[in-house]
Design an enzyme around this catalytic site. Structure first.
Site, PDB file in Angstrom:
ATOM      1  N   TYR A 187      96.886  44.192  88.639  1.00  0.00           N
ATOM      2  CA  TYR A 187      96.520  43.334  87.505  1.00  0.00           C
ATOM      3  C   TYR A 187      95.133  42.737  87.698  1.00  0.00           C
ATOM      4  CZ  TYR A 187      97.100  39.725  83.907  1.00  0.00           C
ATOM      5  OH  TYR A 187      96.958  38.926  82.802  1.00  0.00           O
ATOM      6  N   LYS A 233      91.774  43.337  85.361  1.00  0.00           N
ATOM      7  CA  LYS A 233      91.143  42.213  84.668  1.00  0.00           C
ATOM      8  C   LYS A 233      89.751  41.917  85.239  1.00  0.00           C
ATOM      9  CE  LYS A 233      94.472  41.381  81.764  1.00  0.00           C
ATOM     10  NZ  LYS A 233      94.277  41.617  80.316  1.00  0.00           N
ATOM     11  N   CYS A 244      93.684  42.224  72.976  1.00  0.00           N
ATOM     12  CA  CYS A 244      94.728  41.478  73.685  1.00  0.00           C
ATOM     13  C   CYS A 244      95.805  42.383  74.263  1.00  0.00           C
ATOM     14  CB  CYS A 244      95.382  40.456  72.758  1.00  0.00           C
ATOM     15  SG  CYS A 244      94.307  39.101  72.262  1.00  0.00           S
ATOM     16  N   ASP A 257      99.254  53.538  71.013  1.00  0.00           N
ATOM     17  CA  ASP A 257      99.017  53.366  72.440  1.00  0.00           C
ATOM     18  C   ASP A 257      97.504  53.314  72.641  1.00  0.00           C
ATOM     19  OD1 ASP A 257      98.617  53.644  75.162  1.00  0.00           O
ATOM     20  OD2 ASP A 257     100.077  55.240  75.430  1.00  0.00           O
ATOM     21  N   VAL A 258      96.990  52.195  73.139  1.00  0.00           N
ATOM     22  CA  VAL A 258      95.537  52.011  73.229  1.00  0.00           C
ATOM     23  C   VAL A 258      94.882  52.948  74.235  1.00  0.00           C
ATOM     24  CG1 VAL A 258      95.537  49.622  72.424  1.00  0.00           C
ATOM     25  CG2 VAL A 258      95.821  50.108  74.881  1.00  0.00           C
ATOM     26  N   THR A 315     103.029  32.887  76.902  1.00  0.00           N
ATOM     27  CA  THR A 315     103.067  34.175  76.225  1.00  0.00           C
ATOM     28  C   THR A 315     104.300  34.943  76.688  1.00  0.00           C
ATOM     29  OG1 THR A 315     101.834  35.355  77.944  1.00  0.00           O
ATOM     30  CG2 THR A 315     100.541  34.238  76.229  1.00  0.00           C
ATOM     31  N   ASP A 320      99.183  47.746  67.759  1.00  0.00           N
ATOM     32  CA  ASP A 320     100.095  47.380  68.835  1.00  0.00           C
ATOM     33  C   ASP A 320     101.008  48.566  69.138  1.00  0.00           C
ATOM     34  OD1 ASP A 320     101.117  44.277  69.881  1.00  0.00           O
ATOM     35  OD2 ASP A 320     102.453  45.980  70.261  1.00  0.00           O
ATOM     36  N   SER A 374     102.360  40.086  68.972  1.00  0.00           N
ATOM     37  CA  SER A 374     102.947  38.918  69.641  1.00  0.00           C
ATOM     38  C   SER A 374     101.885  38.214  70.469  1.00  0.00           C
ATOM     39  CB  SER A 374     104.104  39.352  70.565  1.00  0.00           C
ATOM     40  OG  SER A 374     103.622  40.199  71.598  1.00  0.00           O
ATOM     41  N   LEU A 417      99.072  36.222  72.434  1.00  0.00           N
ATOM     42  CA  LEU A 417      97.686  35.851  72.158  1.00  0.00           C
ATOM     43  C   LEU A 417      97.136  36.615  70.956  1.00  0.00           C
ATOM     44  CD1 LEU A 417      96.249  35.828  75.810  1.00  0.00           C
ATOM     45  CD2 LEU A 417      97.304  33.945  74.538  1.00  0.00           C
TER      46      LEU A 417
END
Length: 253
Positions: free
Chosen positions: A159, A163, A84, A57-58, A194, A36, A15, A17
């Site tokens: 967050y 980032k 992403c 799961d990354v 998004t 994903d 989904s 980006l």
């Protein structure tokens, strides 16, 4: 780097980006693998694009290694990786109910930062084994930060930290990977349309739009994907974080 005929990996590609980037790359002739947490979504987008998708799961070292192996068998070892996958959870460090639970902070950092690093380290290792093109380039890793990395608002500590770290890792990673012919570039989106932005209250949404200089609207996932294309195609872009934000600068709240 020419996109036609290469293989690409997009995390968070079910989904937002990620999906927009996957569709853009596939439309330009790349063979795309989707990774994903939403396995059904990953497989659906992968099938739509004539590629492949895997639920993963990354943050899991073994899980990502296995997923990359599966996708490499299906579409080839990626020369392009677009990270992403991520979450955005608001919360004050010290709120009305007391200090933020430590696990709330670590969850955001685990997914956004450690997940990005996990995929990057494994993908770059695989890229290093590929044959270089005529300019000596083997691949490019595109990570996703946020304008919150620089203009973090109240309630965005976790967050912004995650980032900001992604932005900070860009140059040292690019310097390290230079010997392999692998570039690293980060995109720092502003206010884009998004699924993550769907949870923003209407009043806050209007407030954010009012401080976007031009164009005074939400950005589109397709505009992020367009920048992904340009980064892949322009070999001089390396070791940099690029704001994609309509000149917005976030206020404290």
């Amino acid at each position: 780097m020419d996109i036609a005929g290469i293989s690409a990996l997009v995390t968070g590609g079910a989904s937002g980006l990620g999906a927009a980037s996957a569709r853009r790359l596939a439309g330009l002739g790349a063979k795309v693998g989707i990774l994903d947490l939403n396995g059904d979504g990953a497989k659906a987008v992968g099938a739509e694009l004539g590629g492949a998708g895997v639920g993963c799961d990354v943050t899991g070292a073994d899980a990502v290694e296995a997923a990359l192996a599966e996708l490499s068998d299906a579409v080839g070892v990626p020369r392009v990786v677009v990270n992403c996958a991520g979450i955005g959870v608001a919360g004050r460090i010290v709120g009305r109910g007391g200090p933020m639970p430590l696990e709330a902070f670590t969850r955001v950092v685990d997914i956004n930062l450690f997940g990005t690093f996990n995929v990057m380290r494994l993908a770059a290792a695989a890229m290093s084994e590929l044959d270089p093109n005529e300019e000596g380039e083997r691949g490019v890793v595109i990570n996703t930060a946020s304008v919150a990395a620089f203009d973090g608002q109240i309630g965005q500590a976790a967050y912004a930290a995650s980032k900001g770290a992604i932005a900070s890792i860009t140059l040292p990673a690019a310097r390290e990977f230079a010997r392999m012919g692998v570039r690293v570039v980060t995109i720092a989106p502003g206010i884009l349309e998004t699924p993550m932005f769907d949870n923003v209250p209407e009043a806050a949404r209007e407030g954010l739009l009012s401080i976007t200089q031009f164009p005074a609207r939400l950005g589109l996932p397709e505009e992020y994907a367009h920048l992904v294309q340009h980064i892949v195609e322009n070999p001089l872009l390396n070791g940099e974080t690029i704001r994609l934000d309509g000149a917005v600068r976030l206020p404290p709240r």
